[in-house]
Design an enzyme around this catalytic site. Structure first.
Site, mmCIF file in Angstrom:
data_model
loop_
_atom_site.group_PDB
_atom_site.id
_atom_site.type_symbol
_atom_site.label_atom_id
_atom_site.label_comp_id
_atom_site.label_asym_id
_atom_site.label_seq_id
_atom_site.Cartn_x
_atom_site.Cartn_y
_atom_site.Cartn_z
ATOM 1 N N ASP A 1 0.878 -1.156 0.013
ATOM 2 C CA ASP A 1 0.112 -0.151 -0.193
ATOM 3 C C ASP A 1 0.962 1.170 -0.128
ATOM 4 O OD1 ASP A 1 -1.768 2.196 0.629
ATOM 5 O OD2 ASP A 1 -2.668 1.111 2.434
ATOM 6 N N ASP B 1 -10.769 4.938 -1.139
ATOM 7 C CA ASP B 1 -11.250 3.840 -0.339
ATOM 8 C C ASP B 1 -12.736 4.063 -0.632
ATOM 9 O OD1 ASP B 1 -8.583 3.972 0.505
ATOM 10 O OD2 ASP B 1 -9.219 3.626 2.564
HETATM 11 C C1 GLA Z 1 -5.363 2.562 2.627
HETATM 12 C C2 GLA Z 1 -5.928 1.376 1.921
HETATM 13 C C3 GLA Z 1 -7.100 0.929 2.644
HETATM 14 C C4 GLA Z 1 -6.467 0.055 3.977
HETATM 15 C C5 GLA Z 1 -5.735 1.067 4.764
HETATM 16 C C6 GLA Z 1 -4.975 0.474 6.012
HETATM 17 O O1 GLA Z 1 -6.280 3.412 3.290
HETATM 18 O O2 GLA Z 1 -6.799 2.121 0.773
HETATM 19 O O3 GLA Z 1 -7.546 -0.223 1.822
HETATM 20 O O4 GLA Z 1 -5.461 -0.862 3.462
HETATM 21 O O5 GLA Z 1 -4.789 2.044 3.940
HETATM 22 O O6 GLA Z 1 -4.382 1.300 6.675
#
Ligand code: GLA
Length: 433
Positions: free
Chosen positions: A172, A232
């Site tokens: 990520d 998200d």
């Molecule tokens: C980001 C990602 C989420 C999740 C969070 C974890 O926001 O987009 O899907 O993995 O980090 O902290």
């Protein structure tokens, strides 16, 4: 049976006929990454020939995760038929790590309070029950939730994950590299890809960059199996505007992906984010007050059609009967897991009424009649006009009613409720060119 003029063939033809991109004035770093693409064969781990299916801890639990929760989730997935329906990945998201703060100050280890037996033990448990275990890290010194990341330790971490028996990595860069130039994002994605490929254990690779840096254009060649194409998700079907100027609801995500079908295919997928089916506003992590069963069903059907990974985000232990029925519809799962890997595209639009379609490996075409409006509406699909297939007679299978309709030799019309998507699989009976 497959005709070159069918829906996905048209998408691909568009991609092939696209003008070559102009060569911009690249910085030195850009040249480095570009030279990889130009000189090396595309990287591939040979995994994810169909979109990964499973569960991820984030949408319901955030970083409030533990060995006990994972074991109960694995047991519940097996007992409720989800493993047998295809949901085999069980993915730890952020929060499994022991330390918050920079990797410069702390090692990357599993939290011994949350995971007393360690991650290898959990992977062994998952494997023994027929599942695969996924884990999470990122290319920064810290992750999005502030835990230690992999920066400067990529090979070491890939080796550690492999030694634990990990099968999937979500890597990520949404927070650590939010404002980084594309070339830098490419550099860190490629670095972990190579580190994973150096392991003897095959590990599926999700490069999560929240839909920035045109990641769909380059990630597949770097050995990435899926990449998020948006920010998200929130637990909403259609929240007005962008919640907190960041979160995408189901329809926002769908719109964001509307032109990305051509980038999906076996081994490399647009990821529309983890499913919200069954959250019902009770997520400990996501914003949103939930959606109706009809809306969750529409969301699930459309994620299946656009070939997104299907990663359940709800608490499996308490999943209600409607959500379980939605998630285990084999006829809809079959759309997503079809060998051809064609992602649906929008083939017609009239105000709030949209028709999406994708061609299956057997030459049938799956159609979603999506009513985004507030009132029930009549919707029509014409094979010749909307799907550009030379069919004179066809039959229709309703994938939610599990019912055959037809035969038809005229366009098919049906009522569609507000926020419903009728999912129909059309099979040719007589074809004239
Ligand atoms: C980001 C990602 C989420 C999740 C969070 C974890 O926001 O987009 O899907 O993995 O980090 O902290």
């Amino acid at each position: 049976m497959t005709s070159p003029s069918t829906v996905n063939a048209r998408v691909k033809a568009k991609a092939i006929n696209m003008p070559l991109p102009r060569i911009p004035a690249l910085l030195a770093a850009a040249l480095l990454v570009a030279s990889h693409a130009a000189s090396s064969a595309p990287l591939s781990n040979g995994l994810a020939k169909t979109p990964p299916m499973g569960w991820s801890s984030w949408n319901q639990f955030g970083d409030n995760i533990s060995e006990g929760l994972l074991v109960e989730t694995i047991d519940a997935m097996a007992a409720k038929g989800l493993r047998d329906a295809g949901y085999v990945y069980v993915n730890l998201d952020d929060g499994w790590q022991r330390f918050k703060g920079s990797r410069k100050d702390h090692p990357l280890e599993a939290d011994p309070t949350k995971f007393p037996h360690g991650i290898k033990w959990l992977a062994d448990y998952a494997h023994a029950k027929g599942f695969r275990l996924g884990i999470y890290s990122g290319p920064g010194a810290t992750t999005c939730a502030g835990y230690t990341g992999s920066e400067g330790h990529e090979s070491e971490d890939a080796e550690m994950f492999a030694s634990w028996g990990i099968d999937h990595l979500k890597y990520d860069s949404c927070c650590s590299h939010k404002d980084a130039p594309k070339t830098e994002v490419q550099r860190v994605v490629l670095k972990m890809s190579k580190a994973l490929l150096a392991q003897s254990r095959p590990i599926a690779y999700h490069a999560c960059h929240c839909g920035w840096s045109d990641i769909w254009e380059w990630a597949a060649d770097m050995g990435v199996n899926h990449w998020r194409m948006g920010q998200d998700i929130s637990d909403d079907f259609n929240y007005p505007g962008l919640r907190e100027k960041y979160y995408f609801d189901v329809l926002d995500m769908l719109d964001r992906g509307a032109k990305l079908a051509k980038y999906a295919g076996p081994g490399h997928w647009n990821d529309f984010d983890m499913l919200i089916v069954g959250l019902k506003g009770k997520s400990g992590q996501l914003v949103g007050t939930g959606a109706s069963d009809v809306e969750y069903r529409t969301h699930f059907s459309l994620w299946a059609m656009v070939e997104s990974p299907l990663l359940i985000g709800a608490d499996i232990r308490t999943l209600d009967a409607d959500s379980l029925e939605t998630l285990t519809n084999q006829e809809v799962i079959a759309i997503n897991q079809d060998a051809a890997g064609n992602a649906a595209e929008k083939v017609s639009e009239n105000g709030d009424l949209q028709v999406w379609a994708k061609e299956m490996a057997d030459g049938s075409v799956v159609v979603a009649l999506l009513n985004r409006g507030a009132a029930t509406a009549d919707m029509t699909v014409s094979p010749r006009r909307d799907l550009t297939v030379p069919w004179d007679k066809y039959r229709v299978r309703d994938l939610w009613k599990h019912k055959d309709l037809g035969p038809y030799d005229i366009p098919f019309t049906t009522e569609v409720m507000s926020h419903e998507a009728r999912i129909l699989r059309l099979y040719p009976l007589e074809v004239k060119s």
